[in-house]
Write a protein that holds these residues in place. Sequence first.
Motif, PDB file in Angstrom:
ATOM      1  N   CYS A 126       0.734  -1.138  -0.101  1.00  0.00           N
ATOM      2  CA  CYS A 126       0.025   0.094  -0.197  1.00  0.00           C
ATOM      3  C   CYS A 126       1.003   1.265  -0.142  1.00  0.00           C
ATOM      4  CB  CYS A 126      -0.905   0.040   1.111  1.00  0.00           C
ATOM      5  SG  CYS A 126      -0.047   0.103   2.637  1.00  0.00           S
ATOM      6  N   GLY A 127       2.089   1.048   0.347  1.00  0.00           N
ATOM      7  CA  GLY A 127       3.061   2.455   0.571  1.00  0.00           C
ATOM      8  C   GLY A 127       2.846   3.118   1.523  1.00  0.00           C
ATOM      9  N   LEU A 128       1.954   2.901   2.542  1.00  0.00           N
ATOM     10  CA  LEU A 128       1.879   3.683   3.617  1.00  0.00           C
ATOM     11  C   LEU A 128       3.183   3.891   4.432  1.00  0.00           C
ATOM     12  CD1 LEU A 128      -1.771   3.048   4.869  1.00  0.00           C
ATOM     13  CD2 LEU A 128      -0.892   5.180   3.881  1.00  0.00           C
ATOM     14  N   CYS A 129       4.021   2.734   4.580  1.00  0.00           N
ATOM     15  CA  CYS A 129       5.319   2.724   5.573  1.00  0.00           C
ATOM     16  C   CYS A 129       6.104   3.774   4.588  1.00  0.00           C
ATOM     17  CB  CYS A 129       5.630   1.455   5.656  1.00  0.00           C
ATOM     18  SG  CYS A 129       6.020   0.573   4.081  1.00  0.00           S
ATOM     19  N   VAL A 130       6.188   3.784   3.754  1.00  0.00           N
ATOM     20  CA  VAL A 130       7.265   4.494   2.930  1.00  0.00           C
ATOM     21  C   VAL A 130       6.725   6.110   3.112  1.00  0.00           C
ATOM     22  CG1 VAL A 130       8.041   5.223   0.759  1.00  0.00           C
ATOM     23  CG2 VAL A 130       7.849   2.676   1.280  1.00  0.00           C
ATOM     24  N   ASN A 131       5.553   6.502   3.010  1.00  0.00           N
ATOM     25  CA  ASN A 131       5.003   7.610   2.966  1.00  0.00           C
ATOM     26  C   ASN A 131       5.131   8.474   4.420  1.00  0.00           C
ATOM     27  OD1 ASN A 131       4.110   7.448   0.484  1.00  0.00           O
ATOM     28  ND2 ASN A 131       2.005   6.922   1.171  1.00  0.00           N
ATOM     29  N   VAL A 132       5.376   7.735   5.491  1.00  0.00           N
ATOM     30  CA  VAL A 132       5.638   8.133   6.698  1.00  0.00           C
ATOM     31  C   VAL A 132       7.125   8.253   7.128  1.00  0.00           C
ATOM     32  CG1 VAL A 132       3.127   7.549   7.399  1.00  0.00           C
ATOM     33  CG2 VAL A 132       5.061   5.983   8.232  1.00  0.00           C
ATOM     34  N   CYS A 133       8.032   7.641   6.329  1.00  0.00           N
ATOM     35  CA  CYS A 133       9.345   7.449   6.802  1.00  0.00           C
ATOM     36  C   CYS A 133      10.530   8.531   6.465  1.00  0.00           C
ATOM     37  CB  CYS A 133       9.973   6.225   5.834  1.00  0.00           C
ATOM     38  SG  CYS A 133      11.595   5.853   6.307  1.00  0.00           S
ATOM     39  N   SER A 134      10.796   9.243   7.568  1.00  0.00           N
ATOM     40  CA  SER A 134      11.527  10.381   7.134  1.00  0.00           C
ATOM     41  C   SER A 134      12.874   9.982   6.815  1.00  0.00           C
ATOM     42  CB  SER A 134      11.632  11.051   8.634  1.00  0.00           C
ATOM     43  OG  SER A 134      12.131  10.450   9.697  1.00  0.00           O
ATOM     44  N   PHE A 135      13.341   8.631   6.998  1.00  0.00           N
ATOM     45  CA  PHE A 135      14.606   8.223   6.813  1.00  0.00           C
ATOM     46  C   PHE A 135      14.578   8.100   5.087  1.00  0.00           C
ATOM     47  CE2 PHE A 135      17.617   4.743   5.728  1.00  0.00           C
ATOM     48  CZ  PHE A 135      18.760   5.208   6.100  1.00  0.00           C
ATOM     49  N   ILE A 136      13.450   7.519   4.608  1.00  0.00           N
ATOM     50  CA  ILE A 136      13.729   7.434   3.087  1.00  0.00           C
ATOM     51  C   ILE A 136      13.452   8.687   2.361  1.00  0.00           C
ATOM     52  CG2 ILE A 136      12.310   6.404   1.057  1.00  0.00           C
ATOM     53  CD1 ILE A 136      11.645   3.876   2.821  1.00  0.00           C
ATOM     54  N   GLU A 137      12.537   9.645   2.750  1.00  0.00           N
ATOM     55  CA  GLU A 137      12.175  10.816   1.900  1.00  0.00           C
ATOM     56  C   GLU A 137      12.741  11.832   2.751  1.00  0.00           C
ATOM     57  OE1 GLU A 137       8.058  10.906   0.981  1.00  0.00           O
ATOM     58  OE2 GLU A 137       7.911   9.282   0.060  1.00  0.00           O
ATOM     59  N   LYS A 138      14.251  12.216   2.557  1.00  0.00           N
ATOM     60  CA  LYS A 138      14.692  13.365   3.428  1.00  0.00           C
ATOM     61  C   LYS A 138      14.145  14.672   2.545  1.00  0.00           C
ATOM     62  CE  LYS A 138      18.501  10.464   4.789  1.00  0.00           C
ATOM     63  NZ  LYS A 138      18.091   9.110   3.997  1.00  0.00           N
ATOM     64  N   GLU A 139      14.038  15.885   3.414  1.00  0.00           N
ATOM     65  CA  GLU A 139      13.643  17.020   2.913  1.00  0.00           C
ATOM     66  C   GLU A 139      14.487  18.152   3.595  1.00  0.00           C
ATOM     67  OE1 GLU A 139       9.496  17.789   3.378  1.00  0.00           O
ATOM     68  OE2 GLU A 139       9.576  16.224   5.080  1.00  0.00           O
ATOM     69  N   VAL A 140      14.808  19.355   2.997  1.00  0.00           N
ATOM     70  CA  VAL A 140      15.321  20.470   3.767  1.00  0.00           C
ATOM     71  C   VAL A 140      14.151  20.969   4.630  1.00  0.00           C
ATOM     72  CG1 VAL A 140      16.462  22.533   3.404  1.00  0.00           C
ATOM     73  CG2 VAL A 140      17.077  20.601   1.965  1.00  0.00           C
ATOM     74  N   ILE A 141      14.302  21.200   5.797  1.00  0.00           N
ATOM     75  CA  ILE A 141      13.267  21.619   6.718  1.00  0.00           C
ATOM     76  C   ILE A 141      13.710  22.841   7.687  1.00  0.00           C
ATOM     77  CG2 ILE A 141      11.835  19.510   6.737  1.00  0.00           C
ATOM     78  CD1 ILE A 141      13.576  18.741   9.088  1.00  0.00           C
ATOM     79  N   GLU A 142      14.612  23.459   7.117  1.00  0.00           N
ATOM     80  CA  GLU A 142      15.154  24.570   8.174  1.00  0.00           C
ATOM     81  C   GLU A 142      14.129  25.729   8.112  1.00  0.00           C
ATOM     82  OE1 GLU A 142      18.895  28.085   8.467  1.00  0.00           O
ATOM     83  OE2 GLU A 142      19.115  26.158   7.311  1.00  0.00           O
ATOM     84  N   VAL A 143      13.887  26.155   9.366  1.00  0.00           N
ATOM     85  CA  VAL A 143      12.902  27.020   9.809  1.00  0.00           C
ATOM     86  C   VAL A 143      13.543  28.199  10.644  1.00  0.00           C
ATOM     87  CG1 VAL A 143      10.996  25.503   9.009  1.00  0.00           C
ATOM     88  CG2 VAL A 143      12.088  25.609  11.484  1.00  0.00           C
ATOM     89  N   GLN A 144      12.750  29.561  10.470  1.00  0.00           N
ATOM     90  CA  GLN A 144      13.457  30.316  11.316  1.00  0.00           C
ATOM     91  C   GLN A 144      12.450  30.396  12.618  1.00  0.00           C
ATOM     92  OE1 GLN A 144      16.251  32.172  11.007  1.00  0.00           O
ATOM     93  NE2 GLN A 144      16.444  30.579   9.549  1.00  0.00           N
TER      94      GLN A 144
END
Length: 394
Positions: free
Chosen positions: A47-65
């Motif tokens: 179903c792909g849900l485990c991938v959708n919630v994985c912060s290890f697989i889908e890394k993103e730049v999240i720097e916030v002020q």
Amino acid sequence: MKTIAGIKDCFGCGVCTSICPKGIISLKLDENGFYTPYVEDRFCIECGLCVNVCSFIEKEVIEVQPLACYAGWSLDVDNRKHSTSGGICSEISRGLIESNYKIIGVEFDSEKLIAQHYIAEHIKDLHKARKSKYIPSFTQAAFSKINKKDKYVIFGTPCQVASLRKYTKVQSIEENFLFVDFFCRGVPSIFLFKKYLQLAKGKTGKVKDVYWRHKDTNWQDSSHVKVIGERGSYQYSKRPWVDLFSTFFHGDRCMNKACYDDCYFKQLNSCADIRVCDLWGEKYADNLEGVSGVVCFTKKGECTVGLIKNMCYLERESIETILTGQLTNNIIRPKSYEYVKKSLKLNGDLRRIGLKANWLEGKITPCNLMHKLYSIIKYNITKLSLFYKRKTQS
């Protein structure tokens, strides 16, 4: 990628175990002492849900002020004394549990000798989450009990919070959650803790509690572990930065592989509403009770801090002061890394492992080793001389 099956050396946050509709993902310790998800492939529906919630697989730049930064501490003397720093997290928990939130924090289970996330619904249960736990936390039991209709405050490492934020978005329940993370160095192998307990149990007997940062002298000198047992307590050293567990931890000798290679949560990189820390640095060097740094990234975080102002002393602080002493980059493997990783899995005394690790890292040279041996011999000769002198005088 439709499933996390085959993923190794991940953050071990355990969020995938909660999202799986078939319940076929479980969190277990791997060969190096870190929690890893295991999937029963034959029942997977992809179903792909485990991938959708994985912060290890889908890394993103999240720097916030940050919207606001504070330095502060709890006005409850007992809370501040028994918290790792200033006790602000306890006051956030207390303030929001009175507003019908449930609290998901980390407790130390003295029966299983593990750290685990748990859900607190009453103020009397909040004390278990006080004090930092410098080992991997088992999350599956608590995260699997999240009710979509309830409101929660969740405390965790930045990678745990990042995956949980994804989880709430997938479930369309993000508004029900307040996320709190902290400036994280990394997570050490649970095998390090088990080796440390081997040293302690001879004196303590059955373990009742563990303080990874005990304020028995003062907050500035709290970098040592204290094990409390039925027969007494154990500390390797009361001197700051000399404790054996702390030496391995701050020496980055046995952290999770992801902490070296895949962490992207340093400085202001966060998915949380609030990030907290111990507020070190010259400005607060004379404070012996504990000071918390608080960074509000969202309006929800800022409103939460406003809610607890009557429970705390809070003053606005600069982000530069908050970041003093916090890591700017990922930790680096020391020269002793491979040796320590292998040795922690085998029989052997942690003191001996530490001694060889020091040698491999160049902290012990033939010259200073001879100097140390000379000092020990001189000390014992002096002690014997005083003993015989007293004996002859008597």
